[in-house]
Design an enzyme around this catalytic site. Structure first.
Site, PDB file in Angstrom:
ATOM      1  N   ALA A  60       1.237  -1.116  -0.249  1.00  0.00           N
ATOM      2  CA  ALA A  60       0.469  -0.415   0.104  1.00  0.00           C
ATOM      3  C   ALA A  60       0.910   1.193  -0.414  1.00  0.00           C
ATOM      4  O   ALA A  60       1.614   1.136   0.353  1.00  0.00           O
ATOM      5  CB  ALA A  60      -0.661   0.077   1.014  1.00  0.00           C
ATOM      6  N   GLY A  99       0.129  -5.006   1.280  1.00  0.00           N
ATOM      7  CA  GLY A  99      -0.259  -4.568   0.069  1.00  0.00           C
ATOM      8  C   GLY A  99       0.073  -5.850  -1.243  1.00  0.00           C
ATOM      9  O   GLY A  99      -0.774  -6.406  -1.831  1.00  0.00           O
ATOM     10  N   GLU A 102      -0.574  -9.290  -0.652  1.00  0.00           N
ATOM     11  CA  GLU A 102      -1.239  -9.653  -0.370  1.00  0.00           C
ATOM     12  C   GLU A 102      -2.880 -10.050  -1.846  1.00  0.00           C
ATOM     13  O   GLU A 102      -3.219 -10.995  -2.527  1.00  0.00           O
ATOM     14  CB  GLU A 102      -2.271  -8.367   0.023  1.00  0.00           C
ATOM     15  N   GLU A 122       3.161  -5.354   7.739  1.00  0.00           N
ATOM     16  CA  GLU A 122       2.764  -4.716   8.300  1.00  0.00           C
ATOM     17  C   GLU A 122       2.485  -3.665  10.055  1.00  0.00           C
ATOM     18  O   GLU A 122       2.301  -3.071  10.120  1.00  0.00           O
ATOM     19  CB  GLU A 122       0.879  -4.956   8.035  1.00  0.00           C
TER      20      GLU A 122
HETATM   21  C1  TC6 Z   1       0.389  -2.426   3.159  1.00  0.00           C
HETATM   22  O1  TC6 Z   1       0.559  -2.949   2.454  1.00  0.00           O
HETATM   23  C2  TC6 Z   1      -1.037  -2.376   4.239  1.00  0.00           C
HETATM   24  C3  TC6 Z   1      -1.839  -3.165   3.197  1.00  0.00           C
HETATM   25  C4  TC6 Z   1      -3.603  -2.627   3.728  1.00  0.00           C
HETATM   26  C5  TC6 Z   1      -3.991  -1.947   3.273  1.00  0.00           C
HETATM   27  C6  TC6 Z   1      -5.471  -1.517   3.206  1.00  0.00           C
HETATM   28  N1  TC6 Z   1       4.601   3.414   0.539  1.00  0.00           N
HETATM   29  O2  TC6 Z   1      12.688   2.263   1.584  1.00  0.00           O
HETATM   30  P1  TC6 Z   1      13.558   3.014   0.479  1.00  0.00           P
HETATM   31  C7  TC6 Z   1       9.286   5.038  -0.649  1.00  0.00           C
HETATM   32  S1  TC6 Z   1       1.237  -1.743   3.867  1.00  0.00           S
HETATM   33  C8  TC6 Z   1       4.697   4.672   0.174  1.00  0.00           C
HETATM   34  O3  TC6 Z   1      14.525   3.297   0.163  1.00  0.00           O
HETATM   35  P2  TC6 Z   1      15.478   0.779  -0.352  1.00  0.00           P
HETATM   36  C9  TC6 Z   1      10.600   5.549   1.114  1.00  0.00           C
HETATM   37  O4  TC6 Z   1       9.681   5.891   1.680  1.00  0.00           O
HETATM   38  C10 TC6 Z   1       3.131  -1.479   3.619  1.00  0.00           C
HETATM   39  N2  TC6 Z   1       5.909   4.832  -0.200  1.00  0.00           N
HETATM   40  O5  TC6 Z   1      14.214   2.217  -0.770  1.00  0.00           O
HETATM   41  C11 TC6 Z   1      11.079   6.108  -0.086  1.00  0.00           C
HETATM   42  O6  TC6 Z   1      10.801   7.533  -0.913  1.00  0.00           O
HETATM   43  P3  TC6 Z   1      11.616   8.492  -0.288  1.00  0.00           P
HETATM   44  C12 TC6 Z   1       3.806  -2.534   3.335  1.00  0.00           C
HETATM   45  C13 TC6 Z   1       7.379   3.989  -0.257  1.00  0.00           C
HETATM   46  O7  TC6 Z   1      15.430   0.072  -1.148  1.00  0.00           O
HETATM   47  C14 TC6 Z   1      11.839   5.657  -1.324  1.00  0.00           C
HETATM   48  O8  TC6 Z   1      10.505   4.533  -1.457  1.00  0.00           O
HETATM   49  N3  TC6 Z   1       4.540  -2.358   2.777  1.00  0.00           N
HETATM   50  C15 TC6 Z   1       7.123   2.759   0.222  1.00  0.00           C
HETATM   51  O9  TC6 Z   1      15.827   0.541   0.833  1.00  0.00           O
HETATM   52  C16 TC6 Z   1      12.816   3.957  -1.803  1.00  0.00           C
HETATM   53  O10 TC6 Z   1      12.238   3.405  -0.139  1.00  0.00           O
HETATM   54  C17 TC6 Z   1       5.978  -2.170   3.645  1.00  0.00           C
HETATM   55  O11 TC6 Z   1       5.934  -2.136   4.886  1.00  0.00           O
HETATM   56  C18 TC6 Z   1       5.170   2.347   0.324  1.00  0.00           C
HETATM   57  N4  TC6 Z   1       4.790   1.468   0.339  1.00  0.00           N
HETATM   58  O12 TC6 Z   1      13.864  -0.193   0.267  1.00  0.00           O
HETATM   59  C19 TC6 Z   1       7.340  -1.840   2.825  1.00  0.00           C
HETATM   60  N5  TC6 Z   1       7.496   1.834   0.047  1.00  0.00           N
HETATM   61  O13 TC6 Z   1      13.288   7.972  -1.940  1.00  0.00           O
HETATM   62  C20 TC6 Z   1       7.888  -0.890   3.086  1.00  0.00           C
HETATM   63  C21 TC6 Z   1       8.975   2.486   0.320  1.00  0.00           C
HETATM   64  O14 TC6 Z   1      10.908   9.385  -1.052  1.00  0.00           O
HETATM   65  N6  TC6 Z   1       9.208  -0.242   2.088  1.00  0.00           N
HETATM   66  N7  TC6 Z   1       8.322   3.887  -0.715  1.00  0.00           N
HETATM   67  O15 TC6 Z   1      12.577   8.701   0.407  1.00  0.00           O
HETATM   68  C22 TC6 Z   1       9.911  -0.755   2.300  1.00  0.00           C
HETATM   69  O16 TC6 Z   1      10.467  -2.086   3.643  1.00  0.00           O
HETATM   70  C23 TC6 Z   1      11.727  -0.605   1.553  1.00  0.00           C
HETATM   71  O17 TC6 Z   1      11.651   0.538   1.030  1.00  0.00           O
HETATM   72  C24 TC6 Z   1      11.637  -2.116   0.402  1.00  0.00           C
HETATM   73  C25 TC6 Z   1      12.659  -1.369  -0.267  1.00  0.00           C
HETATM   74  C26 TC6 Z   1      12.394  -2.727   0.759  1.00  0.00           C
HETATM   75  C27 TC6 Z   1      10.778  -1.989  -0.285  1.00  0.00           C
END
Ligand code: TC6
Length: 680
Positions: A60, A99, A102, A122
C-alpha cells in the site's frame, strides 16, 4: 502506471509506479480495470501480474494513510483478482511486501525468483495486513507459518516460500515474466485461495503466544494480527475479512501505529543531508583501516568484514591485538552457534582481516576509523601521524563519542577529509551511527560516510559538532537526574522501573552498570565526592565487576543490592540529606522530559537537522521504544505545553545547570511543532 500487453492468449498486467510500485490510487484502479476488461475478452485465456523495475510491489502507498481512501480499495481489487474466471499468475521478483504480497495472494498461482522477498511487514507499522492477508495466507500455508510471517513481519525468500507452499514455482530472474506467461498458458482454471479450509490442529495459537510473549508484550498490532488469523480458522473468507478490516481500522486510528509510521519515515528522512546536492559523487571505499582493537574497534571492524570489505586493524602492542582479534572470532562463533552464520561465513569474514602493529599498513586504506580511548591529546597525535601515512583522498574518521571533531581535524593538514563516525556499543549490533559533520568536512566525505554506514547495514544520522553529539548529549541530563534522585531518596529499582514501564530496554542506572560505573572515575578511592565515587571506591564498578547499583546473578539478571543500598544510605547521611519520597511523575520529568528539553536545544543550535533525526538516534542507539516514535515525537504527542508545564513544576529540582529551551517554550506557547517553530 499500469500497462497491459498480450502474449498469445495471455494478458500481462505490469505495475509501474517507481520507486517501489506502491499500490497508489491509480495503480489500484488500473489493475481493477484490466482484470475487469479481461473477463469479457474472449482472446484472453489467462493473466500474469508483474512489477516493473526493482520489485513486484512494496505494498500500500503509506503516504496515503491517514487520508480518506480513494476507491477502489485494495481489498476490492484483490477480491476482483481472486474472482477472475481466468486464471491469474503473480510473477514476483525483488520485494512483494504488505499489500504487494496480498495482491499475489489474491492471484490463483504464484511464481517467484529464488532471491525474491515475500513478507507482510505491516506489523512494523503498527498495522495488520488489511487486504485479506490474514485470511488468505493461513489458508495457503497453515497457521504456524502464517503466524510467523504476519506477527514477525520478516520477509522470506522465494526458495523458502516454495518450501512452505506460498509459491508454486521458482524461476530464474532473467526469464521470470516469460516463464510466468508460459506457465499461465498451460492453466485452464482459476484456483481461488479464499474458498479453501484452513488446516488447523488446535493449540497453535497458545503455543505461539507463549513463545512470543516477551516480544509482543504491550504492542497492539501483534495481538490484533493473532486475533485476525484466528478468525480465519472459524469464519468464511468474507466474514474473516470483515473482522480483519475492523481490527485494521482500530490499529490505524491508534497512537502506536501513528508513532511507528513516523519512525518509518523518520528513518528515511535521516538519509537526507541538508545543503548537499543529491548527486554528489561518493569516494570509493574498498579497504578500511581501524585504529584500536578494543571492544569498539573490534565491533566496528566486524561490520565491514561481514559486508565483505577488507579491514586492516592496528594496535600498539601484540597482546592487545591478539585479545581484540580473539574477541572478534568469539563473537562471530557465538553468532554461528545461534545458526545466524555458517562456519564458512565466519572464516570468510575473518580472512578479510589483517591485524598488524604497523601504522604504515594503513596507507592503502580508503577509510581509516580511529577507535582509541577518549583523550583529545591521544586522538590529535594519531590524526597528525595519519596525515603522513594516509593516501590522498582517504577519509579520516574518529569514533569519538564526546570530543570535538573540529579540534581533531585541526591536527591534520586535511581537515576536509575528517568526519566523525560514532558507533554505538556493541558496535557490531547497534544500528545507529552518528555521522558527525565538522566545520570543514567536505560534502563528498559526509555523503560517503552516510552511504558507507548504510552499506554495512547501519542507520546513519547526521550530527553537528557539540559535546556528546545528539545521543550522548541528551543522555547526560537523564543520567544526572537519576543520580540526583538516588541521592534524594529514590531506590535504583524505583527509578529504572519508570523507564522500563515506558518501554525502554533498561533504566538509567542499569545502563550505568552496563557501561561501567567507573567511566570517567579519577581512580582515587580516598576521594569521595559523589555517589559514584562511593561505589567505585569499594570496587562496585558495574556489571563487569559483578555489581554496581545492583547485584547480578549468573545469568546477568539484576537484583536489588543490600550492599549498594548501604553505601547509598551512608553517602546520604554524610552529605546531610534526609531521604524523601519521590513520585513516579517526578522520575519521569527528571529522566525523560529533561531529554526532550536538551533535544530541543540540539535542534535550535542546528546540531540535528530535524526533530525526527533525534528520534532515530534514540530508537536505534539506545532502544527507545519505537512504538512511541522517539523522544521528540512522543513529546509532541503528549503536548509540548504539558511537557513545559511539567518541567516548570519541577524546575527547582532540576539542578543549577538546567534552563528551559527557548525553542521548546516557543513551540509550546504557539502550538507549533518543534520543526515549525525552528523554521520561524
Ligand atoms: C500495506 O501494504 C498495508 C496494506 C493493507 C491496506 C488495506 N509506500 O526504503 P527505500 C518510499 S502497508 C509509499 O529507501 P529500499 C520510501 O519512503 C505497507 N512509499 O528503498 C522512499 O521514499 P524517498 C507494507 C514507500 O530499496 C522510497 O520509497 N509495506 C513505500 O532501501 C525508497 O524506499 C511496507 O511496509 C510504500 N509502501 O527498500 C514496505 N515503501 O526516496 C515498506 C517505500 O522519498 N518499504 N516507500 O525517501 C520497505 O520496506 C522498503 O522501502 C523496500 C525497499 C524494502 C521495499
Amino acid at each position: 502506471m499500469i500497462e497491459t500487453q498480450r502474449h498469445g492468449t495471455v494478458l500481462t498486467i505490469r505495475i509501474g509506479n517507481p520507486p517501489v510500485n506502491a499500490l497508489s490510487e491509480d495503480v489500484r484502479r488500473g489493475i481493477y480495470q484490466a482484470i475487469d476488461a479481461a473477463q469479457s475478452d474472449d482472446g484472453v485465456s489467462a493473466i500474469v501480474i508483474h512489477g516493473a523495475g526493482r520489485m513486484f510491489s512494496a505494498g500500500a502507498d503509506i503516504t496515503e494513510f491517514g487520508k480518506p481512501l480513494a476507491e477502489p480499495g485494495l481489498a476490492v481489487v484483490i477480491d476482483a483478482i481472486e474472482a477472475s474466471a481466468k486464471p491469474v499468475v503473480a510473477a514476483i521478483h525483488g520485494s512483494a511486501l504488505g499489500g504487494g504480497l496480498e495482491v499475489a495472494l489474491g492471484a490463483h498461482y504464484r511464481v517467484a525468483t529464488a532471491s525474491a522477498k515475500l513478507g507482510l511487514p505491516e506489523v512494523a507499522l503498527g498495522l495488520l495486513p488489511g487486504a485479506g492477508g490474514t485470511q488468505r495466507l493461513p489458508r495457503l500455508v497453515g497457521i504456524p507459518a502464517a503466524l510467523d510471517m504476519i506477527v514477525s513481519g520478516s520477509p522470506i525468500s522465494g526458495t523458502k516460500a516454495l518450501d512452505i507452499g506460498l509459491v508454486d514455482k521458482v524461476v530464474p530472474e532473467a526469464s521470470l515474466v516469460e516463464d510466468a506467461i508460459a506457465y499461465a498458458a498451460t492453466l485452464d482454471a482459476p484456483r481461488p485461495t479464499g474458498t479453501r479450509a484452513v488446516s488447523f490442529e488446535g493449540g497453535e495459537f497458545e503455543r505461539f503466544a507463549e513463545q512470543n510473549a516477551r516480544k509482543i508484550k504491550g504492542l497492539d498490532a501483534p495481538q490484533a494480527c493473532i486475533e485476525a488469523v484466528r478468525a480465519a480458522t472459524s469464519l468464511p473468507l468474507a466474514e474473516g475479512q470483515e473482522k480483519e478490516r475492523s481490527l485494521f481500522h482500530t490499529l490505524m486510528g491508534g497512537a502506536q501505529s501513528k508513532a511507528l509510521r513516523h519512525a518509518f519515515f523518520a528513518e528515511r528522512a535521516a538519509a537526507k543531508i541538508d545543503g548537499l546536492p543529491k548527486d554528489v559523487a561518493l569516494r570509493p571505499i574498498e579497504k578500511v583501516g581501524v585504529i584500536g582493537a578494543g571492544t569498539m574497534g573490534g565491533g566496528i571492524s566486524m561490520n565491514f568484514l561481514s559486508a565483505g570489505i577488507p579491514v586492516t586493524i592496528v594496535e600498539m602492542v601484540q597482546e592487545a591485538l591478539d585479545r581484540g582479534t580473539g574477541l572478534m572470532r568469539k563473537n562471530y562463533e557465538a553468532t554461528a552457534a545461534k545458526g545466524r552464520m555458517t562456519s564458512a561465513q565466519v572464516e570468510g569474514a575473518l580472512a578479510l582481516l589483517t591485524p598488524t602493529l604497523d601504522f604504515n599498513a594503513l596507507s592503502e586504506c580508503d577509510l581509516i576509523i580511529e577507535a582509541v580511548y577518549e583523550n583529545m591529546d591521544v586522538k590529535k597525535e594519531i590524526f597528525a601521524r595519519l596525515d603522513g601515512i594516509a593516501k590522498p583522498g582517504a577519509i579520516l574518521a574518529s569514533n569519538t563519542s564526546y570530543l570535538s571533531v573540529d579540534e581533531i581535524a585541526q591536527a591534520t593538514k586535511r581537515p576536509e577529509d575528517v568526519v566523525g563516525l560514532h558507533f554505538f556499543s556493541p558496535a557490531n549490533i547497534m544500528k545507529l551511527v552518528e555521522v558527525v559533520r565538522g566545520e570543514k568536512t567536505a560534502p563528498d566525505v559526509l555523503a560517503t560516510g552516510m552511504a558507507t554506514a548504510r552499506k554495512i547495514g547501519k542507520v546513519p544520522v547526521v550530527s553537528g559538532v557539540c559535546f556528546g553529539f545528539i545521543g550522548n548529549r541528551m543522555l547526560d541530563p537523564r543520567l544526572e537526574g537519576a543520580m540526583e534522585m538516588l541521592l534524594e531518596g529514590a531506590t535504583p529499582d524505583q527509578i529504572d522501573r519508570v523507564s522500563v514501564a515506558f518501554g525502554m530496554p533498561m533504566g538509567p542506572l542499569q545502563m550505568i552498570d552496563l557501561a561501567g560505573v567507573d567511566i570517567g572515575w579519577h581512580r582515587d578511592p580516598t576521594r569521595i565526592e559523589s555517589l559514584r565515587d562511593a561505589l567505585n571506591a569499594v570496587g562496585r564498578w558495574g556489571q563487569k565487576a559483578g555489581g554496581g547499583f545492583y547485584d547480578y546473578d549468573e545469568k546477568r539478571r539484576h537484583l536489588p543490592s543490600p550492599v549498594a543500598s548501604g553505601i547509598i544510605d551512608d553517602y546520604r547521611a554524610k552529605a546531610g540529606v534526609t531521604p524523601r519520597a519521590i513520585s513516579d511523575e517526578e522520575i519521569m520529568v527528571r529522566t525523560m522530559h529533561v531529554m526532550v528539553n536538551e533535544g530541543a536545544k540540539i535542534l535550535s543550535e542546528g546540531i540535528a537537522q530535524r526533530s525526527s533525526d533525534v528520534d532515530v538516534v534514540w530508537i536505534y542507539g539506545y532502544g527507545w521504544p519505537r512504538h512511541t516514535g522517539g523522544p521528540m515525537f512522543w513529546a509532541e504527542q503528549v503536548g509540548l505545553a504539558k511537557i513545559v508545564a511539567d518541567l516548570e513544576r519541577y524546575a527547582d529540582r532540576l539542578g543549577e545547570g538546567f534552563s528551559l529551551s527557548p525553542l521548546l517554550a516557543e513551540a509550546a506557547r504557539s502550538g507549533r511543532s518543534l520543526d515549525e517553530a525552528r523554521a520561524g
